[in-house]
Design a protein around this motif. Structure first.
Motif, short mmCIF file in Angstrom:
data_model
loop_
_atom_site.label_atom_id
_atom_site.label_comp_id
_atom_site.label_asym_id
_atom_site.label_seq_id
_atom_site.Cartn_x
_atom_site.Cartn_y
_atom_site.Cartn_z
N PHE A 59 2.68 48.83 -42.37
CA PHE A 59 3.71 48.83 -41.33
C PHE A 59 5.05 49.28 -41.89
CE2 PHE A 59 1.14 45.13 -39.37
CZ PHE A 59 0.30 46.02 -38.72
N SER A 60 5.41 48.80 -43.07
CA SER A 60 6.71 49.17 -43.63
C SER A 60 6.75 50.65 -43.98
CB SER A 60 7.05 48.32 -44.84
OG SER A 60 6.15 48.57 -45.90
N GLN A 61 5.63 51.23 -44.42
CA GLN A 61 5.59 52.66 -44.72
C GLN A 61 5.61 53.49 -43.44
OE1 GLN A 61 2.07 53.10 -47.10
NE2 GLN A 61 3.12 52.51 -49.00
N LYS A 62 4.87 53.05 -42.44
CA LYS A 62 4.77 53.80 -41.18
C LYS A 62 6.10 53.81 -40.43
CE LYS A 62 2.64 55.74 -37.69
NZ LYS A 62 2.16 57.10 -37.73
N PHE A 63 6.80 52.68 -40.40
CA PHE A 63 8.03 52.58 -39.61
C PHE A 63 9.29 52.70 -40.45
CE2 PHE A 63 4.89 49.81 -37.34
CZ PHE A 63 4.58 50.73 -36.36
N ALA A 64 9.15 52.87 -41.75
CA ALA A 64 10.28 53.01 -42.67
C ALA A 64 11.26 51.84 -42.52
CB ALA A 64 10.99 54.34 -42.48
N THR A 65 10.70 50.64 -42.45
CA THR A 65 11.51 49.43 -42.33
C THR A 65 10.97 48.37 -43.28
OG1 THR A 65 10.12 48.47 -40.61
CG2 THR A 65 11.95 49.83 -39.88
N GLY A 66 11.66 47.27 -43.34
CA GLY A 66 11.18 46.14 -44.13
C GLY A 66 10.10 45.38 -43.39
N SER A 67 9.14 44.86 -44.13
CA SER A 67 8.06 44.09 -43.53
C SER A 67 7.62 43.04 -44.54
CB SER A 67 6.89 45.03 -43.20
OG SER A 67 5.83 44.30 -42.66
N SER A 68 7.32 41.85 -44.05
CA SER A 68 6.92 40.78 -44.97
C SER A 68 5.88 39.87 -44.32
CB SER A 68 8.13 39.95 -45.38
OG SER A 68 8.66 39.29 -44.25
N VAL A 69 5.22 39.08 -45.17
CA VAL A 69 4.24 38.10 -44.71
C VAL A 69 4.85 36.73 -44.95
CG1 VAL A 69 1.93 37.17 -45.04
CG2 VAL A 69 2.33 39.61 -45.32
N GLY A 70 4.75 35.87 -43.93
CA GLY A 70 5.29 34.52 -44.04
C GLY A 70 4.49 33.56 -43.20
N LYS A 71 4.95 32.32 -43.16
CA LYS A 71 4.29 31.31 -42.32
C LYS A 71 5.22 30.94 -41.19
CE LYS A 71 1.07 29.32 -45.49
NZ LYS A 71 0.39 28.11 -45.90
N ASN A 72 4.62 30.72 -40.02
CA ASN A 72 5.43 30.32 -38.86
C ASN A 72 5.50 28.79 -38.78
OD1 ASN A 72 2.91 29.64 -37.90
ND2 ASN A 72 2.83 31.24 -36.35
N ALA A 73 6.07 28.29 -37.72
CA ALA A 73 6.26 26.85 -37.56
C ALA A 73 4.93 26.09 -37.49
CB ALA A 73 7.08 26.56 -36.31
N GLU A 74 3.88 26.72 -36.96
CA GLU A 74 2.57 26.05 -36.87
C GLU A 74 1.82 26.08 -38.20
OE1 GLU A 74 2.81 28.82 -34.29
OE2 GLU A 74 4.02 27.39 -33.19
N GLY A 75 2.30 26.85 -39.17
CA GLY A 75 1.64 26.92 -40.47
C GLY A 75 0.70 28.10 -40.61
N SER A 76 0.53 28.91 -39.58
CA SER A 76 -0.33 30.08 -39.70
C SER A 76 0.48 31.25 -40.23
CB SER A 76 -0.97 30.43 -38.35
OG SER A 76 0.01 30.73 -37.41
N GLN A 77 -0.20 32.20 -40.82
CA GLN A 77 0.50 33.34 -41.42
C GLN A 77 0.83 34.39 -40.37
OE1 GLN A 77 -1.82 34.68 -44.80
NE2 GLN A 77 -0.52 33.43 -46.12
N GLU A 78 1.95 35.06 -40.60
CA GLU A 78 2.40 36.09 -39.68
C GLU A 78 3.04 37.23 -40.46
OE1 GLU A 78 5.25 34.11 -37.19
OE2 GLU A 78 6.79 34.14 -38.73
N VAL A 79 3.06 38.40 -39.83
CA VAL A 79 3.72 39.57 -40.41
C VAL A 79 5.00 39.79 -39.61
CG1 VAL A 79 3.55 42.04 -40.89
CG2 VAL A 79 1.52 40.60 -41.07
N VAL A 80 6.12 39.93 -40.32
CA VAL A 80 7.42 40.15 -39.67
C VAL A 80 7.89 41.55 -40.05
CG1 VAL A 80 9.78 39.34 -39.45
CG2 VAL A 80 7.94 37.70 -39.82
N ILE A 81 8.17 42.37 -39.03
CA ILE A 81 8.63 43.75 -39.24
C ILE A 81 10.03 43.87 -38.67
CG2 ILE A 81 8.14 46.18 -38.81
CD1 ILE A 81 5.25 45.26 -38.08
N GLN A 82 10.92 44.48 -39.43
CA GLN A 82 12.28 44.68 -38.94
C GLN A 82 12.27 45.76 -37.86
OE1 GLN A 82 14.77 45.63 -42.26
NE2 GLN A 82 14.55 43.60 -43.17
N GLY A 83 12.91 45.46 -36.74
CA GLY A 83 13.01 46.42 -35.65
C GLY A 83 12.07 46.08 -34.50
N ASP A 84 12.32 46.70 -33.36
CA ASP A 84 11.50 46.49 -32.17
C ASP A 84 10.44 47.58 -32.11
OD1 ASP A 84 10.48 45.65 -29.80
OD2 ASP A 84 12.19 46.27 -28.57
#
Length: 171
Positions: free
Chosen positions: A121-146
């Motif tokens: 995702f970060s290569q395709k959209f030329a933005t920052g992207s990371s993996v983290g955990k949400n409030a429920e404890g499951s993993q999620e991918v966060v990409i900068q931008g809409d």
């Protein structure tokens, strides 16, 4: 009355009595010395205890193949049901100021390596992207931008294990 000295047997390897050699770092050498010089004591300390230990072990019958196959079938069925019910949710969230991020949850259920997906995702959209955990404890991918709609197309294109019916964009 005559006193007799009791001689304490000590291996020439260490200064401990043979009963305590197992707590020393020279156990192997002490056992060899004891086996050569005092066979009866060696048998008492090391051979008899091993024989008794082996005799006390009880064998349990192994699971029959029928039991194993039914358990495996149930496990696979539960896994398939979980995949059918799980939705991959793609949503855009506002952050501080005018900043917007796209958050993807539920990809890990379908066997997608989230770190590799984040890098794609970060290569395709030329933005920052990371993996983290949400409030429920499951993993999620966060990409900068809409980029919610573009991410959906990219997931369909690159990850065939994720059914298109399970993808859902939330506003």
């Amino acid at each position: 009355m005559r006193l007799t000295l009791i001689s304490i047997l000590q291996p020439s390897v260490c200064t401990l009595p043979p009963e305590y050699c197992e707590f020393n770092t020279t156990l192997k050498k002490c056992k060899e010395w004891l086996q050569k010089n005092h066979v009866d004591l060696y048998n008492k300390l090391y051979v008899d205890t091993v024989t008794e230990g082996v005799a006390s072990v009880a064998l349990t019958p192994a699971a029959t193949p029928k039991d194993t196959s039914s358990k495996l079938e149930k496990k696979l069925e539960a896994e398939a049901e979980k995949k059918r019910k799980t939705k991959v949710i793609i949503k855009s969230e506002k952050r501080k100021g005018k900043k917007v991020v796209t958050v993807i949850t539920g990809l890990d259920v379908f066997g997608v390596d989230l770190k590799k997906a984040s890098k794609l995702f970060s290569q395709k959209f030329a933005t920052g992207s990371s993996v983290g955990k949400n409030a429920e404890g499951s993993q999620e991918v966060v990409i900068q931008g809409d980029v919610a709609h573009e991410v959906m197309d990219l997931i369909v294109e690159n990850y065939p294990t994720v059914p298109e019916d399970n993808l859902q964009i939330k506003a």
